[in-house]
Design a protein around this motif. Sequence first.
Motif, PDB file in Angstrom:
ATOM      1  N   SER A   1       0.831  -1.206   0.000  1.00 36.38           N
ATOM      2  CA  SER A   1       0.000   0.000   0.000  1.00 36.38           C
ATOM      3  C   SER A   1       0.865   1.255   0.000  1.00 36.38           C
ATOM      4  O   SER A   1       0.539   2.255  -0.647  1.00 36.38           O
ATOM      5  CB  SER A   1      -0.922  -0.007   1.213  1.00 36.38           C
ATOM      6  OG  SER A   1      -0.174  -0.065   2.427  1.00 36.38           O
TER       7      SER A   1
ATOM      8  N   LYS B   1       2.052   1.807  -3.452  1.00 33.86           N
ATOM      9  CA  LYS B   1       0.985   2.352  -4.286  1.00 33.86           C
ATOM     10  C   LYS B   1       0.811   3.840  -4.012  1.00 33.86           C
ATOM     11  O   LYS B   1       0.634   4.646  -4.932  1.00 33.86           O
ATOM     12  CB  LYS B   1      -0.318   1.603  -4.010  1.00 33.86           C
ATOM     13  CG  LYS B   1      -0.328   0.168  -4.538  1.00 33.86           C
ATOM     14  CD  LYS B   1      -1.663  -0.499  -4.253  1.00 33.86           C
ATOM     15  CE  LYS B   1      -1.669  -1.933  -4.787  1.00 33.86           C
ATOM     16  NZ  LYS B   1      -2.958  -2.617  -4.486  1.00 33.86           N
ATOM     17  N   TYR B   2       0.849   4.173  -2.714  1.00 28.65           N
ATOM     18  CA  TYR B   2       0.734   5.585  -2.357  1.00 28.65           C
ATOM     19  C   TYR B   2       1.888   6.392  -2.939  1.00 28.65           C
ATOM     20  O   TYR B   2       1.707   7.533  -3.389  1.00 28.65           O
ATOM     21  CB  TYR B   2       0.684   5.749  -0.848  1.00 28.65           C
ATOM     22  CG  TYR B   2      -0.570   5.193  -0.208  1.00 28.65           C
ATOM     23  CD1 TYR B   2      -1.780   5.189  -0.894  1.00 28.65           C
ATOM     24  CD2 TYR B   2      -0.537   4.657   1.074  1.00 28.65           C
ATOM     25  CE1 TYR B   2      -2.919   4.677  -0.318  1.00 28.65           C
ATOM     26  CE2 TYR B   2      -1.689   4.129   1.659  1.00 28.65           C
ATOM     27  CZ  TYR B   2      -2.876   4.146   0.950  1.00 28.65           C
ATOM     28  OH  TYR B   2      -3.999   3.635   1.524  1.00 28.65           O
ATOM     29  N   GLN B   3       3.103   5.793  -2.905  1.00 25.71           N
ATOM     30  CA  GLN B   3       4.255   6.486  -3.467  1.00 25.71           C
ATOM     31  C   GLN B   3       4.081   6.714  -4.966  1.00 25.71           C
ATOM     32  O   GLN B   3       4.399   7.799  -5.479  1.00 25.71           O
ATOM     33  CB  GLN B   3       5.534   5.682  -3.198  1.00 25.71           C
ATOM     34  CG  GLN B   3       5.973   5.699  -1.747  1.00 25.71           C
ATOM     35  CD  GLN B   3       7.204   4.840  -1.521  1.00 25.71           C
ATOM     36  OE1 GLN B   3       7.582   4.038  -2.378  1.00 25.71           O
ATOM     37  NE2 GLN B   3       7.830   4.999  -0.365  1.00 25.71           N
ATOM     38  N   GLN B   4       3.585   5.679  -5.653  1.00 22.63           N
ATOM     39  CA  GLN B   4       3.351   5.842  -7.090  1.00 22.63           C
ATOM     40  C   GLN B   4       2.291   6.907  -7.342  1.00 22.63           C
ATOM     41  O   GLN B   4       2.430   7.733  -8.256  1.00 22.63           O
ATOM     42  CB  GLN B   4       2.916   4.504  -7.692  1.00 22.63           C
ATOM     43  CG  GLN B   4       4.008   3.447  -7.690  1.00 22.63           C
ATOM     44  CD  GLN B   4       3.524   2.097  -8.169  1.00 22.63           C
ATOM     45  OE1 GLN B   4       2.336   1.923  -8.457  1.00 22.63           O
ATOM     46  NE2 GLN B   4       4.417   1.126  -8.240  1.00 22.63           N
ATOM     47  N   GLN B   5       1.208   6.851  -6.523  1.00 24.04           N
ATOM     48  CA  GLN B   5       0.177   7.876  -6.671  1.00 24.04           C
ATOM     49  C   GLN B   5       0.738   9.259  -6.372  1.00 24.04           C
ATOM     50  O   GLN B   5       0.398  10.244  -7.036  1.00 24.04           O
ATOM     51  CB  GLN B   5      -0.988   7.570  -5.729  1.00 24.04           C
ATOM     52  CG  GLN B   5      -1.755   6.306  -6.096  1.00 24.04           C
ATOM     53  CD  GLN B   5      -2.825   5.972  -5.080  1.00 24.04           C
ATOM     54  OE1 GLN B   5      -3.016   6.691  -4.099  1.00 24.04           O
ATOM     55  NE2 GLN B   5      -3.537   4.872  -5.299  1.00 24.04           N
ATOM     56  N   LEU B   6       1.614   9.313  -5.362  1.00 23.63           N
ATOM     57  CA  LEU B   6       2.213  10.597  -5.011  1.00 23.63           C
ATOM     58  C   LEU B   6       3.078  11.122  -6.146  1.00 23.63           C
ATOM     59  O   LEU B   6       3.032  12.321  -6.481  1.00 23.63           O
ATOM     60  CB  LEU B   6       3.047  10.445  -3.737  1.00 23.63           C
ATOM     61  CG  LEU B   6       3.705  11.724  -3.197  1.00 23.63           C
ATOM     62  CD1 LEU B   6       2.635  12.766  -2.872  1.00 23.63           C
ATOM     63  CD2 LEU B   6       4.546  11.402  -1.959  1.00 23.63           C
ATOM     64  N   GLU B   7       3.878  10.221  -6.761  1.00 23.86           N
ATOM     65  CA  GLU B   7       4.696  10.643  -7.892  1.00 23.86           C
ATOM     66  C   GLU B   7       3.808  11.132  -9.038  1.00 23.86           C
ATOM     67  O   GLU B   7       4.112  12.129  -9.702  1.00 23.86           O
ATOM     68  CB  GLU B   7       5.576   9.479  -8.366  1.00 23.86           C
ATOM     69  CG  GLU B   7       6.691   9.103  -7.400  1.00 23.86           C
ATOM     70  CD  GLU B   7       7.668  10.237  -7.180  1.00 23.86           C
ATOM     71  OE1 GLU B   7       7.919  10.991  -8.148  1.00 23.86           O
ATOM     72  OE2 GLU B   7       8.164  10.377  -6.056  1.00 23.86           O
ATOM     73  N   HIS B   8       2.697  10.377  -9.244  1.00 22.41           N
ATOM     74  CA  HIS B   8       1.773  10.787 -10.293  1.00 22.41           C
ATOM     75  C   HIS B   8       1.169  12.148  -9.966  1.00 22.41           C
ATOM     76  O   HIS B   8       1.046  13.014 -10.849  1.00 22.41           O
ATOM     77  CB  HIS B   8       0.677   9.736 -10.440  1.00 22.41           C
ATOM     78  CG  HIS B   8      -0.331  10.057 -11.508  1.00 22.41           C
ATOM     79  ND1 HIS B   8      -0.011  10.140 -12.848  1.00 22.41           N
ATOM     80  CD2 HIS B   8      -1.672  10.327 -11.422  1.00 22.41           C
ATOM     81  CE1 HIS B   8      -1.089  10.454 -13.534  1.00 22.41           C
ATOM     82  NE2 HIS B   8      -2.117  10.573 -12.701  1.00 22.41           N
ATOM     83  N   GLN B   9       0.794  12.313  -8.690  1.00 25.11           N
ATOM     84  CA  GLN B   9       0.230  13.601  -8.281  1.00 25.11           C
ATOM     85  C   GLN B   9       1.254  14.717  -8.417  1.00 25.11           C
ATOM     86  O   GLN B   9       0.917  15.848  -8.792  1.00 25.11           O
ATOM     87  CB  GLN B   9      -0.279  13.515  -6.835  1.00 25.11           C
ATOM     88  CG  GLN B   9      -1.495  12.623  -6.644  1.00 25.11           C
ATOM     89  CD  GLN B   9      -2.697  13.126  -7.416  1.00 25.11           C
ATOM     90  OE1 GLN B   9      -2.846  14.324  -7.631  1.00 25.11           O
ATOM     91  NE2 GLN B   9      -3.553  12.204  -7.847  1.00 25.11           N
TER      92      GLN B   9
ATOM     93  N   ARG C   1       1.344  15.586 -11.944  1.00 25.74           N
ATOM     94  CA  ARG C   1       0.161  16.365 -12.292  1.00 25.74           C
ATOM     95  C   ARG C   1       0.250  17.785 -11.732  1.00 25.74           C
ATOM     96  O   ARG C   1      -0.090  18.755 -12.411  1.00 25.74           O
ATOM     97  CB  ARG C   1      -1.096  15.675 -11.743  1.00 25.74           C
ATOM     98  CG  ARG C   1      -1.452  14.385 -12.446  1.00 25.74           C
ATOM     99  CD  ARG C   1      -2.761  13.827 -11.929  1.00 25.74           C
ATOM    100  NE  ARG C   1      -3.840  14.788 -12.128  1.00 25.74           N
ATOM    101  CZ  ARG C   1      -5.053  14.645 -11.585  1.00 25.74           C
ATOM    102  NH1 ARG C   1      -5.309  13.585 -10.816  1.00 25.74           N
ATOM    103  NH2 ARG C   1      -5.999  15.545 -11.796  1.00 25.74           N
TER     104      ARG C   1
END
Length: 738
Positions: free
Chosen positions: A478, A481-489, A492
């Motif tokens: 998890s 996943k959060y790190q990937q989402q953070l990188e994506h964010q 963005r």
Amino acid sequence: MNLVTILILISIITIVFPIILVVKEWKKTIWFNSSLLLLLIFTLFFLISNFLESIDLSKYLDPYESFFLPVLWSIFLFGNIINLKVIDLHKIQNELRASNQRFRLVTDTIQDMFWLDSAEDERSLFVSPGIKSVFNESLIEDLNPRAHYWINAIRKQDREFYLQQINKNISEGQPYTIEYKIQTKSGKINWILEKGYPIRNEKGQIEVIAGVCSNITDRKLTELSLKKNEEKLRIILSSIGDAVITTDTEGKVEWLNKTAEKITGCSSVDAQDRKLSEICNIISSHDRSVIDPVKEVLKTGEILQFASDTILMNCNGKEYHIADSAAPIKDDHGNTHGVVIVFTDVTPNFNLQQQLIDNKERLELAISGGQLGTWDRDIRSGKVIYNDWWISKLGYSPDEIEPSFTFWKNLIHPDDLPRVLNSLNDHLRGNTQSFETECRLRTKSGNWVWVMAKGRVIMRDVDGKPLRICGTNLDITSIKKYQQQLEHQKERLSLMNQRLLKANKSLDDANNRLKELDHLKNDFISLASHELRTPVTTVLGFAQTLLTPGLIINDTRRNDYLKIIEKEAIRLGKLIDDLLNISAIEKEHSTMNMKCESLNQLVHEAIDSMNPSENQAIHFEDDHKELQVYCNKDQIIQVFIIIIENALRYANDIIVKIMEDTSHSLVSIQDNGPGIPTHLLKVIFEKFYRVQGEPKPGKGSGLGLAIAKDIITAHGGRIWAESTPGQGSTFLFTLKKC
């Protein structure tokens, strides 16, 4: 072979062969029982022969042999006794060997160093592997090293005192305990606690000195820190923000710090030897009952924490919400000498404190709910043990798990495996303090979970080779996943930030342009009002003149006045038409009525409507190739007139060209005027814009090129200008082909 010879052989075999069997670890009991049986048979044989005289031994024995027979019997009996002793001795040796193995296991396991020194010749008899953890030294493999060979590690300033103490106690035959500092090879200073015990032999002489050395660096550092903290505490208690009150066992106040004096309203001098209840009362906010913290602490002998909403009423009757605690004051022997009460005024932040407590409880609950997978690898056997929780986390049952390092290695993602093995091998070689890495493991279902693997070697042999390593696995899927989402964010946000910067720049540009347009609008309003007022004033003036009663004027003069009125009226109408045209185009209220038209014909009609001066010329380079465009004829002719009239203000020679490509026709209107500065090429098509210092002022309203741009844009085309100062200008626009 005579009987004596046979008996001698039996005796030798009875004595020697059991010894061989015992050494070879054969069945000792069977041979011993067999030997004993032969001995009994032999003895019975002689008893029967002597008492019954049924056997005449003289037939078999000569006098010499008769004399030697008892001797052989004694040898036979002595041989079996020796056999029994050999068996007992071997049993003792086995027990001693097992005891030594148990001793080795204990000394190899404990972190402390165990040692044995000879008191006679000062030889070191034994030093446990704990010397590595205590002294950070490798175990010396010399079979007969000097006793206490680690003494050189003791600091020089401590060495003399150390030798005096142990020599004194050993000479008196007394155990000793001593603390000293050593300096390791790396230069680190460690504290060592050494205990020695003289061991005497049967004669009461000291034969061996046994001892234990422990690394107490952490404890000593803690003690030193404690002393510093005690000193700090004395200073802090005098200036601390919390209130502190100390009492004796009878509840009489001994001391108050400054904060306590402020809250209780009583000085430390005035409060001394008075009961605590005389200077303040601690009250429960629930039922207003009085709490005696001194009595409660003395009754339980433990630290008491009171509710955070406890109320303190001082000697003046003023109440404070406090968070307080009380604890017994004890000496080193555990005897209680009084009570210390510590409390804080929490009146301003009582509700906030309660919220913090609730948050803390939730956090502790969340932390306690965390689960870890564990693993334990025996490097020699290759066996790995996993806990059940981690096995189930991967989707397996305990029966499906192969307890081997290879099984674990096969679960690692191929992209992560080289990095994981490099990190693990670095730690196994002793290059790192611990093993820590992140990798992906394959579950039974074929999915991948991210784990953080941590481990440490907990056992090495005397050569430093790893024997056992243990560690944990933490599921961080998890988190990844959060790190990937953070990188994506982040990406963005970065993109949005870039867009925002561009938008801000566009807004700034638009704002600046609006300001510029507002300025142009004001100029235009001023110009328009002037332009409108001028013809109106002229018309009104001449009209009033003509209407003057009794005015005598000839026809020629009257006609001149009327022509002036007509000219100014036409000028006023044109200005109004320009305003109406641009408004209609912008609001798309004008009817386009577009159809296919000859571009060549449009150019001719526009030029024919122009009235250049004698020294001006308009040329149309017509190659007689007919170009058809989809347009509103009148509006396109108006564009030609606007651009050509604008050019005639600054130039004498105008050249019109038409060209085409696959989908558009291109019109070029070139003049030989002074040209337009580059920074103005983008603004000349804006509404209300007029070139400052134009050679023929008063001829334009600042709307001509703006009208031309709106017409071309409405036709789906593009209009622009190209110019080099001093070399003239070229206006170009495109129209869609039919």
